[in-house]
Design an enzyme around this catalytic site. Structure first.
Site, PDB file in Angstrom:
ATOM      1  CB  THR A   7      48.016  31.030  67.325  1.00 42.14           C
ATOM      2  OG1 THR A   7      48.847  31.129  66.168  1.00 42.14           O
ATOM      3  CG2 THR A   7      48.622  31.889  68.427  1.00 42.14           C
ATOM      4  CB  THR A  57      44.825  33.845  62.711  1.00 40.87           C
ATOM      5  OG1 THR A  57      46.261  33.791  62.730  1.00 40.87           O
ATOM      6  CG2 THR A  57      44.301  33.963  64.130  1.00 40.87           C
ATOM      7  CG  ASP A  58      48.829  32.002  59.472  1.00 40.29           C
ATOM      8  OD1 ASP A  58      48.671  33.162  59.898  1.00 40.29           O
ATOM      9  OD2 ASP A  58      49.887  31.361  59.628  1.00 40.29           O
TER      10      ASP A  58
END
Length: 334
Positions: free
Chosen positions: A18, A101-102
């Protein structure tokens, strides 16, 4: 700035995420496409970064350009090799990794597990990220990068850590706990390692400098891996059956392909203190009898399993299900 800092380098490795994402509108913080901006371009757009560096040289390298939901063993392998290479250079002070981030917590643990203890004990590896894309009217990525660099140059900094929203988390404890807010990560009941406050690092716990606690593989071994052991995660819940476990292990009518390899390990995201529905437990016992390694973790965010002496399956030694999967995968390497 010390007299030697001008000769030091900070290496930033880009993997996408992101933080490198863009959307058609600056007001759109969720309808973006991840991994669109190269890491060098990303850093050039942060005007305050040079002051944080304090004269140190910034080196960038694009390892991958992916949404971290699509993280792969191949990217992990390449990332680990490049991190180890840079840490071995005398003029490199630390390594920063921009990441989605995942799956950040899984990558952080993987690096913690495989990087040589001597490197982790002397220099920091800092993963950072963003919850809003680079195109956002108010992106959080630039501040996270500056905070990550502040950690990378901090006196005594070492080990694999993650920095997000001004908070420093250890690789073993960090977990993503929120799908949207900027402060999306937690270290559970262990608590964070510290905070970055106006460019200054304030520790509340020691740096994670010691050897990997749960798994450790040589970087040379990682470099030679071609086929990673297949380890899957199954969850316990009300009415859980053994159907998924049986299907994963079935040899009848199932054509095994690279996309559907033979399962060698199972991690159970158990309820509570390692409880498993009796039907699921029966299937796990069948799997264990067939030579599949079974490890129990808890789906609870805080705390860790306290195994009974009569426990049927080994526990994850405090690791979350996704990190227990990484540890088991490494343990199953030949």
């Amino acid at each position: 700035m010390t007299s030697t800092s001008i000769f030091e380098k900070i290496v930033v490795l880009g993997t996408g995420g992101t933080i490198a994402g863009t959307a058609a509108s600056g007001a759109d913080n969720i309808g973006y496409t991840a991994a669109q901006v190269e890491v060098a371009q990303l850093l050039e757009a942060i005007p305050g970064l040079s002051s944080v560096l304090g004269g140190r040289t910034l080196v960038t390298e694009q390892i991958a350009q992916i949404d971290s939901k699509d993280m792969s063993f191949a990217v992990w392998q390449q990332l680990a090799l490049r991190v180890s290479f840079h840490l071995a250079q005398a003029d490199v002070k630390g390594v920063v990794i921009t990441h989605g981030t995942d799956t950040l917590e899984e990558t952080a643990y993987f690096l913690h597990a495989v990087l040589p203890a001597s490197q982790r004990a002397s220099k920091p590896v800092v993963l950072t990220c963003a919850m809003r894309p680079a195109s956002s009217l108010t992106p959080d990525g630039p501040q996270n990068v500056m905070d990550a660099v502040a950690v990378a140059i901090a006196a005594g900094a070492c080990g694999v850590v993650a920095v997000c929203a001004g908070t420093i988390h250890g690789a073993v404890e960090v977990q993503k706990v929120h799908p949207y807010r900027l402060d999306a990560f937690s270290s559970g009941d262990a608590g964070p390692l510290g905070y970055v406050e106006e460019g200054c690092v304030r520790l509340v716990r020691n740096w994670p400098a010691g050897p990997a606690e749960f798994a450790q593989e040589s970087i040379e071994k990682i470099a030679g891996v071609r086929d990673w052991p297949c380890v899957e995660i199954v969850m316990n819940y009300a009415g859980a059956s053994g159907a998924l476990v049986d299907a994963l292990l079935s040899k009848d009518g199932v054509q095994r392909t690279p996309a559907s390899p033979v399962v060698r390990g199972l991690v159970v995201a158990a309820t509570g203190n390692g409880t498993v529905h009796r039907d699921l437990e029966a299937a796990l016992l069948r799997a264990q009898a067939a030579g599949v390694k079974v490890v129990l973790a808890t789906r609870c965010i805080n705390g860790r399993l306290l195994p009974a002496l009569s426990a049927t399956f080994p526990d994850s030694q405090g690791l979350s299900p996704v990190k227990a999967r990484v540890a088991l995968m490494l343990a199953l390497l030949p």
